[in-house]
Each structure stands twice: as C-alpha cells, then as structure tokens.
Design an enzyme around this catalytic site. Structure first.
Site, mmCIF file in Angstrom:
data_model
loop_
_atom_site.group_PDB
_atom_site.id
_atom_site.type_symbol
_atom_site.label_atom_id
_atom_site.label_comp_id
_atom_site.label_asym_id
_atom_site.label_seq_id
_atom_site.Cartn_x
_atom_site.Cartn_y
_atom_site.Cartn_z
ATOM 1 N N ARG A 161 50.668 21.876 -15.104
ATOM 2 C CA ARG A 161 50.047 23.203 -14.813
ATOM 3 C C ARG A 161 51.095 23.457 -14.461
ATOM 4 N NH1 ARG A 161 45.441 25.593 -11.008
ATOM 5 N NH2 ARG A 161 45.198 27.719 -11.978
ATOM 6 N N ASN A 208 48.200 31.932 -8.467
ATOM 7 C CA ASN A 208 49.081 30.603 -8.079
ATOM 8 C C ASN A 208 48.460 29.376 -7.313
ATOM 9 O OD1 ASN A 208 51.032 30.908 -10.031
ATOM 10 N ND2 ASN A 208 52.667 31.811 -9.189
#
Length: 360
Positions: free
Chosen positions: A86, A126
């Site tokens: 990811r 994030n």
C-alpha cells in the site's frame, strides 16, 4: 462461490482478525493490456529509462539484501507485507515513485509562531499508513547502505520490498526495474485528489488512473492487491449503517458480511485501530479470490464492489476471477507500469541515506 457458506467462513475470519490491532506482532472490448517488453526482458522501456541491471556493477546483490530483510519482517510481522504494498501505491500515485511518501514530518525550526512545512504523510489520506511499512523500508535501506553506501535509492528499495511481499504472500515473483532517484521534496498539497477513495465511483477511479497514465486494465489488476491487507472501519462504516443517507446498509453488500462487520465496527464509539481484511475468504493469501468475492457481494469497500457493478470493468473482473495465472500476469504488468510513474532522474532527485530524511 456460495454466498451463505462463504460468509460463514468469512465471518469467522473477520472475528479472528479484528480482534488484533494494527501493529500486533507475530463491457469487454479487449484483453487486459500487457507491457510492450516481456516481463523477463533485460531492456527497460524507453519511456522511463529504468533497467533490471541498473546496479549490476555498483550494488549487484541489492535484490538479495532487501529480500533478507523482508523475509524476516514477514515472519515476525506479517501485516507489514500488505502495508508496504500500500505504501508503494501511495508513493507512486502522489508525485511519482520517488519515496516522497517516506519523508517524516519535521520539528519546528522556524522560530516562535512558525509552522514546519507539511509533508505527504501529514495528510489525512496517509494518516493510516502503518508504521510497520515505514520501518521495514528503513531497515532494508540500512542493510543496503551497510553494503553499498550512497548507491541505491529509497524509491528502489521500496519497489523491491513491495515485490518481495507479493511473493512471500503467495503471489508471483517478478523482476523489478531500478534506477529511480528519491524526490528532493515532499509536499502535502500534492496529495489531495491523487489517490482513489474508499467510496470512489468507477468514473472517479478511471480519472485518477488515467491521470497517472494507467488504463482500465491497470485499475482492475492493481485493485487485486486487496487480496491481502486490511481496512479501518471508517472506510466502510457508511456502507453497513447509513448507505447514501438511507439509514440502512448497502443493499448490494451480502447481509452476512454486514452482520459480521457490525460486530467489529459499531456505528459510534469503535476503536480507530480495529481493522478487517479486504478479502474475507483468503485474507492472508495473495490469490485471485478478491475478484470472486465481488460477484458474491463480498467486496469490502464501495470502490471494490463498483468494479463488478460497472459494465466497463465487470468483464475484466470476471476474467481475473476465473484464472489466477491471468491475474498474476496482469498484476505484474500493471505493477511495472505503476512503478514507472514520474521517475526522478539525475539532478532532479537524490539518493537518501535515511529514507525519512532529505540529504543535508
């Protein structure tokens, strides 16, 4: 896949997985496109100038050095695998594959009242990137630095680590082209709009991917990375409690899955650290079960399920659901393309010694 039987097993998997927290140790027009160069070719496409033997003379053992670290980390922290995968995706989609996602927020050095500049990691998109992923890359980079100081970029280390974890989880091994430089900047304002969202429509997904030079086949193939990994409850809470303001769950989600998810993710007051697997059938195995889950209405995120509901992407989903080898082939080709996005070369980049810090 039988929905009732599948979800009985899936619910059990969910209950086992969500009990742990992040950081716990231990319409068809054409087939999916493939790169012009064969996967095993020694010559990189001219469009990005990367090469399989970029470090042949300067750090010939780089692949093995990184692999030694990732194998050990996978044994002790298996969740680090999908986390690194990811991380690589987020890095490439924001400003290109340049390790800008790895730059850590800095302390205030501008005097009273001044705020340090925000970096990519500061942004909400994030914030849930697991620390294990960053730690793994730093460990691999340190191992490389001990053998080949100042030679291999953090961007290349991240690309290699992502490949290793795909294989460690049962997926294909593929050669990684190298030669990326690390970005000299990490800018928070570049994040917004660069990444797919959990509730993105197919139109939105196609636009995001097209902006990176990727096509619908890449979208479907790279979404297959959700065959491993986990999502926080916030990313699907509306689907199981208040779909589009109806105060009811998404009617296109399997009722058994809704029930299992509600056991782990209450509508309010739940733990922000609880996670559930994207793939409820084989959550720790890199295979093509993710695609088979979608016709059975077992897609966790709205953006996942949308790939089967949309006539433009459904045939591709069905194709990969029927053939694991085809998925592996398509995934490898798309990872090569994604890994080539906006490469930094020459003076436009740097080679950091510590991945979280720019060179001084």
């Amino acid at each position: 896949m039988d929905s009732s039987g599948g979800i009985r097993n899936g619910a059990l998997v969910l209950l086992l997985v969500v009990a742990s927290l992040v950081g716990t140790s231990r319409a068809r027009e054409a087939p999916l496109p493939l790169p012009v160069a064969a996967v095993g070719s020694r010559r990189a496409p001219e469009r990005h100038g990367l090469s399989l033997d970029f470090y042949a003379k300067t750090c010939p053992a780089v692949d093995q050095i990184v692999a030694n670290v990732t194998a050990a980390r996978f044994r002790d922290y298996p969740a680090a695998g999908p986390a690194v995968l990811r991380l690589f995706h987020h890095d490439c989609f924001i400003e290109g594959c340049d390790a800008s996602i790895l730059i850590a927020p800095t302390a205030n050095t501008g005097g009273a009242g001044a705020r340090p500049p925000k970096v990519e990691r500061d942004m909400e998109e994030n914030k849930n990137l697991p620390q294990e992923a960053f730690d793994t890359v730093e460990m691999a980079k340190a191992a490389v630095e001990s053998k080949c100081p100042g030679i291999v970029s953090c961007a290349d280390v991240l690309a290699l680590a992502a490949r290793d974890y795909v294989q460690l989880a049962g997926g294909p091994y593929y050669p990684v082209k190298k030669g990326r430089k690390d970005s000299k900047v990490s800018l928070a304002d570049k994040v917004r709009g660069s990444l797919p969202r959990a509730n993105s429509t197919v139109d939105e997904l196609l636009r995001v991917f097209a902006a990176k030079g990727l096509n619908p086949g890449d979208l479907v193939a790279l979404s297959g990375a959700h065959t491993v990994g986990f999502a926080h409850c916030v990313h699907f809470l509306a689907r199981i409690y208040d779909f589009r303001g109806t105060r009811r769950p998404d009617p296109l989600m399997d009722a058994g899955l809704v029930k299992a998810l509600r056991m782990s993710c209450p509508s309010t007051g739940g733990s922000a650290r609880v996670v559930v697997p994207f793939d409820v059938s084989t959550p720790f195995q890199f295979d093509h079960a993710y695609y088979a889950n979608l016709p059975a209405r077992l897609g966790l995120l709205a953006s996942d399920q949308a790939l089967f509901l949309d006539a433009r992407t459904r045939p591709l989903v069905q194709e990969l659901a029927a053939d694991k080898a085809r998925f592996f082939q398509a995934f490898v080709a798309s990872m090569d393309r994604m890994g080539s996005i906006r490469i930094k070369k020459g003076r436009k980049g740097e080679v950091r010694k510590v991945c979280s810090q720019h060179l001084l």
